[in-house]
Design an enzyme around this catalytic site. Structure first.
Site, PDB file in Angstrom:
ATOM      1  N   GLU A  84       0.855  -1.206   0.000  1.00 52.13           N
ATOM      2  CA  GLU A  84       0.000   0.000   0.000  1.00 52.13           C
ATOM      3  C   GLU A  84       0.879   1.240   0.000  1.00 52.13           C
ATOM      4  OE1 GLU A  84      -2.265   3.409   1.534  1.00 52.13           O
ATOM      5  OE2 GLU A  84      -0.434   2.559   2.347  1.00 52.13           O
ATOM      6  N   CYS A 116      -4.558  -3.312   1.412  1.00 51.05           N
ATOM      7  CA  CYS A 116      -3.898  -4.412   2.128  1.00 51.05           C
ATOM      8  C   CYS A 116      -4.010  -5.743   1.396  1.00 51.05           C
ATOM      9  CB  CYS A 116      -4.496  -4.548   3.526  1.00 51.05           C
ATOM     10  SG  CYS A 116      -4.508  -3.003   4.422  1.00 51.05           S
ATOM     11  N   HIS A 238      -6.420 -11.122   7.756  1.00 58.32           N
ATOM     12  CA  HIS A 238      -5.776  -9.811   7.820  1.00 58.32           C
ATOM     13  C   HIS A 238      -6.063  -9.192   9.182  1.00 58.32           C
ATOM     14  CE1 HIS A 238      -4.634  -5.761   6.995  1.00 58.32           C
ATOM     15  NE2 HIS A 238      -5.865  -5.308   6.930  1.00 58.32           N
TER      16      HIS A 238
HETATM   17  N1  CAA Z   1     -11.376  -1.147  27.871  1.00 56.88           N
HETATM   18  C1  CAA Z   1     -11.710  -2.152  27.041  1.00 56.88           C
HETATM   19  N2  CAA Z   1     -12.241  -1.968  25.809  1.00 56.88           N
HETATM   20  C2  CAA Z   1     -12.429  -0.689  25.416  1.00 56.88           C
HETATM   21  C3  CAA Z   1     -12.112   0.408  26.228  1.00 56.88           C
HETATM   22  C4  CAA Z   1     -11.578   0.147  27.541  1.00 56.88           C
HETATM   23  N3  CAA Z   1     -11.258   1.129  28.376  1.00 56.88           N
HETATM   24  N4  CAA Z   1     -12.414   1.540  25.560  1.00 56.88           N
HETATM   25  C5  CAA Z   1     -12.898   1.169  24.355  1.00 56.88           C
HETATM   26  N5  CAA Z   1     -12.916  -0.175  24.274  1.00 56.88           N
HETATM   27  C6  CAA Z   1     -13.334  -1.003  23.143  1.00 56.88           C
HETATM   28  C7  CAA Z   1     -14.602  -0.509  22.480  1.00 56.88           C
HETATM   29  O1  CAA Z   1     -15.768  -0.955  23.163  1.00 56.88           O
HETATM   30  C8  CAA Z   1     -14.456  -1.109  21.112  1.00 56.88           C
HETATM   31  O2  CAA Z   1     -14.798  -2.478  21.148  1.00 56.88           O
HETATM   32  P1  CAA Z   1     -15.893  -3.067  20.105  1.00 56.88           P
HETATM   33  O3  CAA Z   1     -15.339  -2.795  18.737  1.00 56.88           O
HETATM   34  O4  CAA Z   1     -15.932  -4.520  20.443  1.00 56.88           O
HETATM   35  O5  CAA Z   1     -17.149  -2.316  20.343  1.00 56.88           O
HETATM   36  C9  CAA Z   1     -12.945  -1.042  20.863  1.00 56.88           C
HETATM   37  O6  CAA Z   1     -12.334  -0.880  22.143  1.00 56.88           O
HETATM   38  C10 CAA Z   1     -12.525   0.128  20.001  1.00 56.88           C
HETATM   39  O7  CAA Z   1     -13.089   1.281  20.536  1.00 56.88           O
HETATM   40  P2  CAA Z   1     -13.737   2.394  19.597  1.00 56.88           P
HETATM   41  O8  CAA Z   1     -14.630   1.717  18.587  1.00 56.88           O
HETATM   42  O9  CAA Z   1     -14.307   3.474  20.419  1.00 56.88           O
HETATM   43  O10 CAA Z   1     -12.387   2.872  18.877  1.00 56.88           O
HETATM   44  P3  CAA Z   1     -12.161   4.056  17.878  1.00 56.88           P
HETATM   45  O11 CAA Z   1     -13.421   4.408  17.168  1.00 56.88           O
HETATM   46  O12 CAA Z   1     -11.443   5.138  18.584  1.00 56.88           O
HETATM   47  O13 CAA Z   1     -11.123   3.379  16.873  1.00 56.88           O
HETATM   48  C11 CAA Z   1     -11.034   2.154  14.799  1.00 56.88           C
HETATM   49  C12 CAA Z   1     -11.308   2.076  16.299  1.00 56.88           C
HETATM   50  C13 CAA Z   1     -12.185   2.901  14.141  1.00 56.88           C
HETATM   51  C14 CAA Z   1     -10.977   0.754  14.231  1.00 56.88           C
HETATM   52  C15 CAA Z   1      -9.720   2.916  14.578  1.00 56.88           C
HETATM   53  O14 CAA Z   1      -8.653   2.252  15.215  1.00 56.88           O
HETATM   54  C16 CAA Z   1      -9.371   3.058  13.096  1.00 56.88           C
HETATM   55  O15 CAA Z   1      -9.923   3.884  12.384  1.00 56.88           O
HETATM   56  N6  CAA Z   1      -8.389   2.222  12.604  1.00 56.88           N
HETATM   57  C17 CAA Z   1      -7.950   2.274  11.202  1.00 56.88           C
HETATM   58  C18 CAA Z   1      -8.927   1.591  10.277  1.00 56.88           C
HETATM   59  C19 CAA Z   1      -8.884   0.077  10.415  1.00 56.88           C
HETATM   60  O16 CAA Z   1      -7.916  -0.517  10.840  1.00 56.88           O
HETATM   61  N7  CAA Z   1      -9.990  -0.551  10.016  1.00 56.88           N
HETATM   62  C20 CAA Z   1     -10.069  -1.989  10.008  1.00 56.88           C
HETATM   63  C21 CAA Z   1     -10.806  -2.505   8.789  1.00 56.88           C
HETATM   64  S1  CAA Z   1     -10.096  -1.800   7.298  1.00 56.88           S
HETATM   65  C22 CAA Z   1      -8.740  -2.774   6.980  1.00 56.88           C
HETATM   66  O17 CAA Z   1      -8.597  -3.827   7.497  1.00 56.88           O
HETATM   67  C23 CAA Z   1      -7.718  -2.250   6.029  1.00 56.88           C
HETATM   68  C24 CAA Z   1      -6.578  -1.703   6.792  1.00 56.88           C
HETATM   69  O18 CAA Z   1      -5.623  -2.427   7.110  1.00 56.88           O
HETATM   70  C25 CAA Z   1      -6.610  -0.297   7.179  1.00 56.88           C
END
Ligand code: CAA
Length: 397
Positions: A84, A116, A238
Site C-alpha cells: 500500500e 492491504c 488480515h
Molecule cells: N477497555 C476495554 N475496551 C475498550 C475500552 C476500555 N477502556 N475503551 C474502548 N474499548 C473497546 C470498544 O468498546 C471497542 O470495542 P468493540 O469494537 O468490540 O465495540 C474497541 O475498544 C474500540 O473502541 P472504539 O470503537 O471506540 O475505537 P475508535 O473508534 O477510537 O477506533 C477504529 C477504532 C475505528 C478501528 C480505529 O482504530 C481506526 O480507524 N483504525 C484504522 C482503520 C482500520 O484498521 N480498520 C479496520 C478494517 S479496514 C482494513 O482492514 C484495512 C486496513 O488495514 C486499514
C-alpha cells in the site's frame, strides 16, 4: 489426458520489521486514553516504527535476503511485491529491490496495489505462474509501513513489517489448495489520494466493510466448490488490529448459523495473533504475519487445513486454503520472528513523533538520512538527491 497439476505453494517464509518500537501504554498515556482500550478493545500491545533510513524497500530487502541466502537465485525469474505504501507512483518497489537483492537481469520485478490485499494478489499471481512453469520460483514480498495522521482515531493502529515468501512447486512449508473465493465491493472506507502521505479513513465503515467483504468472499468460495467450514482447522485473517480478525470470523460464523461467542473465537484465533499484537498493522504483510505466527507457534499443523482471509479496503477480499507439509517446522526457523521483534529499540512518544514527521518528507528537497543504532537488514535508505531515492548497504550486515 491432462497432466497432473504440480503441488504449488510456499517453500519458505520470512518476516522483517522496523528497528524501533513504541508501547501503546506510552501512547495511551500521552493521549489520555485508558490503555485497556488498546490491549483489550483493539487487541494491540505495541507497534514497530521505522527509523528515518527504513522504508518499505528496506523492509522488503530485509525479509527477502535470508530467503535468497538459503535458497539461491536460480530459477527466480519474478519478484512480485504487494504494498500500500509504495515509495514511487511509477517505479515499483520490486524494481528498487531487485538490484539491492542481487537478482539476475532475467527477472521481472513489479508491484501489486489494492490496499492491504496487494500481497495476496502478488501471491496468487506467483502461484499461477509456478503452476504453469513448475521449474520457476517466484519471490513474493508483502511490505508496508502503516502511517496514519497523528492524533487521529487510527493512530494506535500503525505499524511496519514485510513478509517474504518463496513460491515453488513441491513446497517445503505450505501447499496452497486449488480454489478460492473472492469479492470486490466499491467502498470508501480507507483510501489515499496521490498527494497524501497518510490515508483518509472512515474507521467504523471500514470495520463493517471488512466483515461484509469476508462474508461475500466466503460465499463465492462456497459457490465455486470450496469445502465446508468444519474441515478448516485454523483461520488466518488480515489483522489491522487483532480484534478485527475476531470480529470478521464471528460475523462469518453468524452468517453460517454457527456458534460465534467472542471468547471461543478469541481462543481459536489467538495463535495467529502473537506477532501482529506487537508489529501493529502491516497492511499487505499482516495476513502473512498471522500465518507465520501460526506456523511458528506451538502446534504442529502438518496435514491440517488453514484458511487465509485477505482484505484490502476499497475493497477486495479473498479466502483460500493451504495445508502445511509434513516437516514444515524444520524448514522454518521458529524463533526468528520473535527474535526480530525482541531486537527492536524502544522509543518514547517524542521520538516516535519526530520519526513520523520525517517519514512525510517529499522529493522536492535533497536530504540525507541519519544512521541510527539497531538496524535490521542488509540495506538502508540513504536519502533523496535530485528526486532519486538512494539506497546503500548497511555496514556489517
Ligand atoms: N477497555 C476495554 N475496551 C475498550 C475500552 C476500555 N477502556 N475503551 C474502548 N474499548 C473497546 C470498544 O468498546 C471497542 O470495542 P468493540 O469494537 O468490540 O465495540 C474497541 O475498544 C474500540 O473502541 P472504539 O470503537 O471506540 O475505537 P475508535 O473508534 O477510537 O477506533 C477504529 C477504532 C475505528 C478501528 C480505529 O482504530 C481506526 O480507524 N483504525 C484504522 C482503520 C482500520 O484498521 N480498520 C479496520 C478494517 S479496514 C482494513 O482492514 C484495512 C486496513 O488495514 C486499514
Amino acid at each position: 489426458m491432462t497432466a497432473a497439476r504440480p503441488a504449488v505453494g510456499i517453500a519458505d517464509i520470512r518476516l522483517a520489521t522496523a528497528s524501533r518500537v513504541l508501547s501503546l501504554d506510552d501512547l495511551a498515556a500521552a493521549q489520555g486514553v485508558d490503555p485497556a482500550k488498546y490491549h483489550v478493545g483493539i487487541g494491540q500491545d505495541e507497534f514497530s516504527v521505522p527509523a528515518e533510513d527504513e522504508d518499505p524497500v528496506t523492509l522488503a530487502c530485509a525479509a527477502a535476503a535470508p530467503i535468497l541466502a538459503a535458497h539461491g537465485t536460480e530459477g527466480v525469474r519474478s519478484l512480485f511485491v504487494g504494498s500500500e505504501s509504495g515509495v514511487d507512483q511509477s517505479k515499483s518497489i520490486g524494481a528498487h529491490a531487485h538490484a539491492l537483492l542481487g537478482l539476475p537481469t532475467g527477472c521481472r520485478a513489479v508491484e501489486f496495489k489494492q490496499a492491504c490485499y496487494g500481497g495476496t494478489a502478488a501471491l496468487r499471481a506467483a502461484l499461477g505462474l509456478v503452476a504453469a512453469e513448475p521449474g520457476e520460483r517466484v519471490l513474493v514480498v508483502a511490505t508496508d509501513v502503516a502511517h496514519y495522521e497523528l492524533g487521529g482515531g487510527a493512530e494506535a493502529t500503525q505499524g511496519a513489517a514485510a513478509v517474504a515468501m518463496l513460491v515453488s512447486a513441491d513446497p517445503a512449508v505450505l501447499c496452497i489448495e486449488p480454489g478460492s473465493g473472492q469479492a470486490t465491493i466499491d467502498v470508501f472506507d480507507f483510501w489515499r489520494p496521490n498527494d497524501r502521505a497518510a490515508p483518509l479513513v472512515d474507521g467504523k465503515l471500514s470495520v463493517r466493510a471488512y466483515e461484509q467483504a469476508v462474508v461475500a468472499a466466503w460465499d463465492d468460495y462456497a459457490a465455486h466448490g470450496g469445502g465446508p467450514i468444519g474441515e478448516i482447522a485454523r483461520f488466518c485473517y488480515h489483522q489491522p488490529f487483532t480484534r478485527m480478525a475476531e470480529k470478521a470470523h464471528q460475523r462469518l460464523l453468524a452468517h453460517l448459523g454457527l456458534p460465534h461467542q467472542a471468547t471461543a473465537v478469541h481462543a481459536a484465533l489467538e495463535p495467529t495473533e502473537r506477532l501482529n499484537r506487537r508489529l501493529g498493522n502491516s497492511y499487505t504483510a499482516s495476513v502473512y504475519s498471522a500465518l507465520l505466527s501460526l506456523l511458528t507457534g506451538d502446534e504442529d499443523l502438518a496435514g491440517r487445513r488453514i484458511l487465509i482471509g485477505s482484505y484490502g479496503s476499497g475493497s477486495v477480499a479473498e479466502v483460500f486454503t493451504g495445508v502445511p507439509v509434513a516437516g514444515y517446522r524444520e524448514a522454518l526457523r521458529p524463533a526468528a520472528p520473535d527474535a526480530a521483534l525482541a531486537g527492536r529499540v524502544r522509543i518514547g512518544v517524542e521520538e516516535y513523533r519526530r520519526l513520523h514527521a520525517l517519514a512525510e518528507r517529499g522529493s522536492a528537497e535533497d536530504y540525507d538520512t541519519a544512521v541510527g543504532p539497531g538496524k535490521h537488514g542488509p540495506v538502508r535508505f540513504a536519502g533523496v538527491h535530485g528526486g532519486i531515492r538512494r539506497y546503500e548497504p548497511v555496514a556489517g550486515a
